[in-house]
Design a protein around this motif. Sequence first.
Motif, PDB file in Angstrom:
ATOM      1  N   ARG A   5       0.824  -1.212   0.000  1.00 44.05           N
ATOM      2  CA  ARG A   5       0.000   0.000   0.000  1.00 44.05           C
ATOM      3  C   ARG A   5       0.859   1.264   0.000  1.00 44.05           C
ATOM      4  O   ARG A   5       0.558   2.225  -0.690  1.00 44.05           O
ATOM      5  N   ARG A   6       1.923   1.254   0.805  1.00 44.68           N
ATOM      6  CA  ARG A   6       2.820   2.408   0.870  1.00 44.68           C
ATOM      7  C   ARG A   6       4.265   1.930   0.758  1.00 44.68           C
ATOM      8  O   ARG A   6       5.022   1.957   1.728  1.00 44.68           O
ATOM      9  N   PRO A   7       4.646   1.513  -0.378  1.00 41.31           N
ATOM     10  CA  PRO A   7       6.026   1.009  -0.551  1.00 41.31           C
ATOM     11  C   PRO A   7       7.039   2.130  -0.389  1.00 41.31           C
ATOM     12  O   PRO A   7       6.771   3.285  -0.731  1.00 41.31           O
ATOM     13  N   ASN A   8       8.232   1.758   0.108  1.00 40.01           N
ATOM     14  CA  ASN A   8       9.221   2.804   0.373  1.00 40.01           C
ATOM     15  C   ASN A   8      10.650   2.377   0.030  1.00 40.01           C
ATOM     16  O   ASN A   8      11.527   3.225  -0.097  1.00 40.01           O
ATOM     17  N   ILE A   9      10.902   1.074  -0.127  1.00 37.82           N
ATOM     18  CA  ILE A   9      12.278   0.591  -0.367  1.00 37.82           C
ATOM     19  C   ILE A   9      12.845   1.179  -1.655  1.00 37.82           C
ATOM     20  O   ILE A   9      14.019   1.592  -1.712  1.00 37.82           O
ATOM     21  N   HIS A  10      12.041   1.254  -2.704  1.00 39.85           N
ATOM     22  CA  HIS A  10      12.549   1.762  -3.996  1.00 39.85           C
ATOM     23  C   HIS A  10      12.974   3.225  -3.883  1.00 39.85           C
ATOM     24  O   HIS A  10      13.888   3.680  -4.581  1.00 39.85           O
ATOM     25  N   ARG A  11      12.307   3.990  -2.986  1.00 41.63           N
ATOM     26  CA  ARG A  11      12.676   5.402  -2.825  1.00 41.63           C
ATOM     27  C   ARG A  11      14.031   5.534  -2.138  1.00 41.63           C
ATOM     28  O   ARG A  11      14.809   6.440  -2.448  1.00 41.63           O
ATOM     29  N   ILE A  12      14.286   4.647  -1.191  1.00 48.11           N
ATOM     30  CA  ILE A  12      15.565   4.722  -0.473  1.00 48.11           C
ATOM     31  C   ILE A  12      16.735   4.517  -1.430  1.00 48.11           C
ATOM     32  O   ILE A  12      17.787   5.176  -1.310  1.00 48.11           O
ATOM     33  N   PHE A  13      16.535   3.621  -2.391  1.00 48.64           N
ATOM     34  CA  PHE A  13      17.637   3.308  -3.335  1.00 48.64           C
ATOM     35  C   PHE A  13      17.457   3.990  -4.685  1.00 48.64           C
ATOM     36  O   PHE A  13      18.179   3.669  -5.641  1.00 48.64           O
ATOM     37  N   ASP A  14      16.505   4.900  -4.787  1.00 48.12           N
ATOM     38  CA  ASP A  14      16.269   5.651  -6.028  1.00 48.12           C
ATOM     39  C   ASP A  14      16.028   4.721  -7.216  1.00 48.12           C
ATOM     40  O   ASP A  14      16.636   4.852  -8.295  1.00 48.12           O
ATOM     41  N   LEU A  15      15.128   3.791  -7.049  1.00 50.12           N
ATOM     42  CA  LEU A  15      14.813   2.812  -8.095  1.00 50.12           C
ATOM     43  C   LEU A  15      13.360   2.985  -8.543  1.00 50.12           C
ATOM     44  O   LEU A  15      12.513   3.425  -7.773  1.00 50.12           O
ATOM     45  N   PRO A  16      13.063   2.581  -9.782  1.00 55.71           N
ATOM     46  CA  PRO A  16      11.681   2.643 -10.255  1.00 55.71           C
ATOM     47  C   PRO A  16      10.832   1.538  -9.616  1.00 55.71           C
ATOM     48  O   PRO A  16      11.354   0.529  -9.165  1.00 55.71           O
ATOM     49  N   ASN A  17       9.535   1.753  -9.607  1.00 59.37           N
ATOM     50  CA  ASN A  17       8.629   0.773  -9.002  1.00 59.37           C
ATOM     51  C   ASN A  17       7.527   0.393  -9.995  1.00 59.37           C
ATOM     52  O   ASN A  17       6.396   0.120  -9.612  1.00 59.37           O
ATOM     53  N   THR A  18       7.907   0.338 -11.252  1.00 58.94           N
ATOM     54  CA  THR A  18       6.914  -0.014 -12.279  1.00 58.94           C
ATOM     55  C   THR A  18       6.590  -1.494 -12.255  1.00 58.94           C
ATOM     56  O   THR A  18       5.470  -1.906 -12.569  1.00 58.94           O
ATOM     57  N   GLU A  19       7.557  -2.307 -11.905  1.00 61.36           N
ATOM     58  CA  GLU A  19       7.349  -3.755 -11.801  1.00 61.36           C
ATOM     59  C   GLU A  19       7.930  -4.222 -10.473  1.00 61.36           C
ATOM     60  O   GLU A  19       8.880  -3.639  -9.957  1.00 61.36           O
ATOM     61  N   GLY A  20       7.341  -5.308  -9.985  1.00 61.73           N
ATOM     62  CA  GLY A  20       7.859  -5.767  -8.718  1.00 61.73           C
ATOM     63  C   GLY A  20       7.143  -6.991  -8.192  1.00 61.73           C
ATOM     64  O   GLY A  20       6.682  -7.852  -8.958  1.00 61.73           O
ATOM     65  N   PHE A  21       7.003  -7.040  -6.839  1.00 61.29           N
ATOM     66  CA  PHE A  21       6.502  -8.227  -6.158  1.00 61.29           C
ATOM     67  C   PHE A  21       5.059  -8.551  -6.566  1.00 61.29           C
ATOM     68  O   PHE A  21       4.674  -9.727  -6.692  1.00 61.29           O
ATOM     69  N   THR A  22       4.239  -7.539  -6.776  1.00 56.63           N
ATOM     70  CA  THR A  22       2.850  -7.798  -7.169  1.00 56.63           C
ATOM     71  C   THR A  22       2.774  -8.462  -8.537  1.00 56.63           C
ATOM     72  O   THR A  22       1.849  -9.251  -8.792  1.00 56.63           O
ATOM     73  N   ASP A  23       3.746  -8.164  -9.422  1.00 54.19           N
ATOM     74  CA  ASP A  23       3.766  -8.809 -10.749  1.00 54.19           C
ATOM     75  C   ASP A  23       4.092 -10.285 -10.610  1.00 54.19           C
ATOM     76  O   ASP A  23       3.552 -11.127 -11.352  1.00 54.19           O
ATOM     77  N   LEU A  24       4.975 -10.622  -9.677  1.00 59.53           N
ATOM     78  CA  LEU A  24       5.294 -12.030  -9.457  1.00 59.53           C
ATOM     79  C   LEU A  24       4.063 -12.770  -8.921  1.00 59.53           C
ATOM     80  O   LEU A  24       3.778 -13.908  -9.332  1.00 59.53           O
ATOM     81  N   LEU A  25       3.366 -12.125  -7.950  1.00 50.18           N
ATOM     82  CA  LEU A  25       2.202 -12.786  -7.375  1.00 50.18           C
ATOM     83  C   LEU A  25       1.091 -12.986  -8.406  1.00 50.18           C
ATOM     84  O   LEU A  25       0.360 -13.990  -8.375  1.00 50.18           O
ATOM     85  N   SER A  26       0.957 -12.064  -9.328  1.00 53.30           N
ATOM     86  CA  SER A  26      -0.084 -12.184 -10.361  1.00 53.30           C
ATOM     87  C   SER A  26       0.403 -12.903 -11.609  1.00 53.30           C
ATOM     88  O   SER A  26      -0.340 -13.005 -12.590  1.00 53.30           O
ATOM     89  N   GLN A  27       1.712 -13.354 -11.545  1.00 49.85           N
ATOM     90  CA  GLN A  27       2.311 -14.122 -12.647  1.00 49.85           C
ATOM     91  C   GLN A  27       2.351 -13.317 -13.940  1.00 49.85           C
ATOM     92  O   GLN A  27       2.190 -13.853 -15.034  1.00 49.85           O
ATOM     93  N   ASN A  28       2.577 -12.021 -13.762  1.00 49.63           N
ATOM     94  CA  ASN A  28       2.701 -11.157 -14.946  1.00 49.63           C
ATOM     95  C   ASN A  28       4.150 -10.889 -15.319  1.00 49.63           C
ATOM     96  O   ASN A  28       4.416 -10.167 -16.286  1.00 49.63           O
TER      97      ASN A  28
END
Length: 688
Positions: A556-579
């Motif tokens: 709901r409120r992700p923050n790890i990508h901000r700490i490392f200055d990374l994009p959050n276009t794809e991630g853990f939710t894509d793995l869970l939905s098999q996308n």
Amino acid sequence: MEFLKIWEILLRRKWVFLIVFLIFFITVVIGTHFSKPVYKATAKILIESSSDPQTALLEALGLKTGGGLNTKSSTSSDSNEYDTEIELAKIKPLLVQLVSSLHLKARDGSLIKPETLLKLGLLRKTVLPQPYINVDQYKDAGMIKIESYSTNPAEAVKMSNQLAQYYKRNRIERTKKEYEEARILVESRIQQVKEQYLKDLSMTQDYKIKEEIVDLDKETTVLINKLSSLQTTYEDNEKGIVEFDKRIALVRKKLQGMEKLRKDSEEFSLNDLVKTLQSRRDDLLINMASKTVDITKEHPDYKSLEKQVETIKELLTNEAMKVFNSEKYTVDPLYDELARKVVFDYIDKETAIARRSLIQRYIDVYQKKLLLIPIKSSVLNRFDTDTVVSKNTYQKLLGYLTEINVAESIAMTNINVVEEATLPDEAYFPKKSFNYLLGFFLGLFWGLVMALFIEYIDNTIKGPEDLRNYELTLLGSIPKIKGKPLISKLDPNDPAYEAYRKVFSGIHFARLDNPPKKLLISSINPKEGSSTMVANIGIMYAEEGKKVLLVDTDLRRPNIHRIFDLPNTEGFTDLLSQNAEIEKVIRESGIEGLSILPSGPTPPDAGLLLKSDRMQDIIKELEERYDILIFDTAPLIIKNDAMLLMNYLDALIIVLKNKMTTHRDISGVAEVLKNAKIIPLGVILNYL
């Protein structure tokens, strides 16, 4: 120890203490600087208590010992006495007169209401001052003081002096009125008592005249003496009769022819001359009986009466002898002598018998008079008592009238204005040096109070010692890091870096026999630093040569990508939905050995997604690729994501934020974990 604890509280609440201190101090300084000066003027009035004789006088008259007649109350203490005088100096008529004469005005320009002079709030006495008055006892002395306050010193002086004079004048007028009432009462009472006194005198005199009373005591003595004398005479007379009877009886035995004697005796009794002589004898005996009461038997008058009685007796004897000698009984001279003796004794006996009845009559009369003495005495005593009471009351009232006049003159002089108000040399308020010092100490006091109060109502944890009451292992404490929160940018000698090193060691030694490989790090509330903690602990593992993956499961409120200055276009939710595949969504952090799996796009139902069967497969696959998996998730108190993830992970680490996480939050989360049968590996105290 208590002082050190207070000092620690002050250090923690230094801003609260400082702000409150400055508010109070600056307020007092500004208020003192801009306050209009108020001047005070005092007039002193001496009240002398009345003397004891005056008090006794008024109490005897049945007057109330208060007010003008007597300033000292018999039923109240000195304190109550002066309380009364103070209230009398503040009565409304005097205040109305004062306001009218001096034209005392309020701040709006209108005349001050009389009651306002005595009842002003602190604001109108200091910040927005207007004239007011205070009346009180002067230092437990026999004086009252009238204190007047005004921004105009001359006005303050006039207020005190005028009110003192009005009070004195009013007091004198009331005293005159009360004494005049007392005087009228006494004078009317004097007239009533005087009339009663004269009436009692007249009744006493009338009774004495009616009963012919001169001196009852003397009359009683005379009556007793008369009765005593008559009783003695009566007893002597009775003895004489008895003696005559004996002598006559004795002679008659010797005489013969008694029948002849009896016959002659009867003729003697019927003789007219004898009756006349007997009547004369009885009169003389009556006269003698009356004289016996007043004079002695040796008195010439008594002797004269006694001689006359003897003469009558001789005449009676001669007459009797004529009757007895009319016929000779015998030629025996002895017999004739005895006959004559019987005649003499008979005459004496008749005289004694006549005297007996007369004496008894006088005795009865004097006894009756004597019995009336107590009755007369009782009536006379009652009249005398009423007369004496009336007389004494009349004399006392005359004395009271004189004493009232004296007491009035005393009361007129027992109130004096001994010290009039004078122009004050300086303002009564404000006193700058005192106010500044007062503001300083008020600031200190209330600053300390507010610091302690906030500390009391603050339920957050404030150090490692606050965690002793919980069954939680403290893995370490992290100080606040300025700038970028990642320790990879810190010097190894930095205290913050060393703190993370201690936390890392705490995690390692928590389970030496079974070191955790799949860690879940979460906080109780948002913004307590759990994401930063995930990042830095991951860095510590990477520096140890481990292959580490940070997984952001806070969907709901992700923050790890901000700490490392990374994009959050794809991630853990894509793995869970098999996308997407794992290789495509994992990002490199720029730190050797540390990879990042962002959360990815926010799903419609994050909780449902974390419950999917795909979760276990993903974690198993990631575990095969990396040595250490560290998951970041939503706060424990908001969502139960951590509970769901703990079905697949090894250990839970909870991040607490100093001065933010409350004891209530910790207790609530501990209860939830206990119900879920989850035992945390430990807690980390952040931002110590």
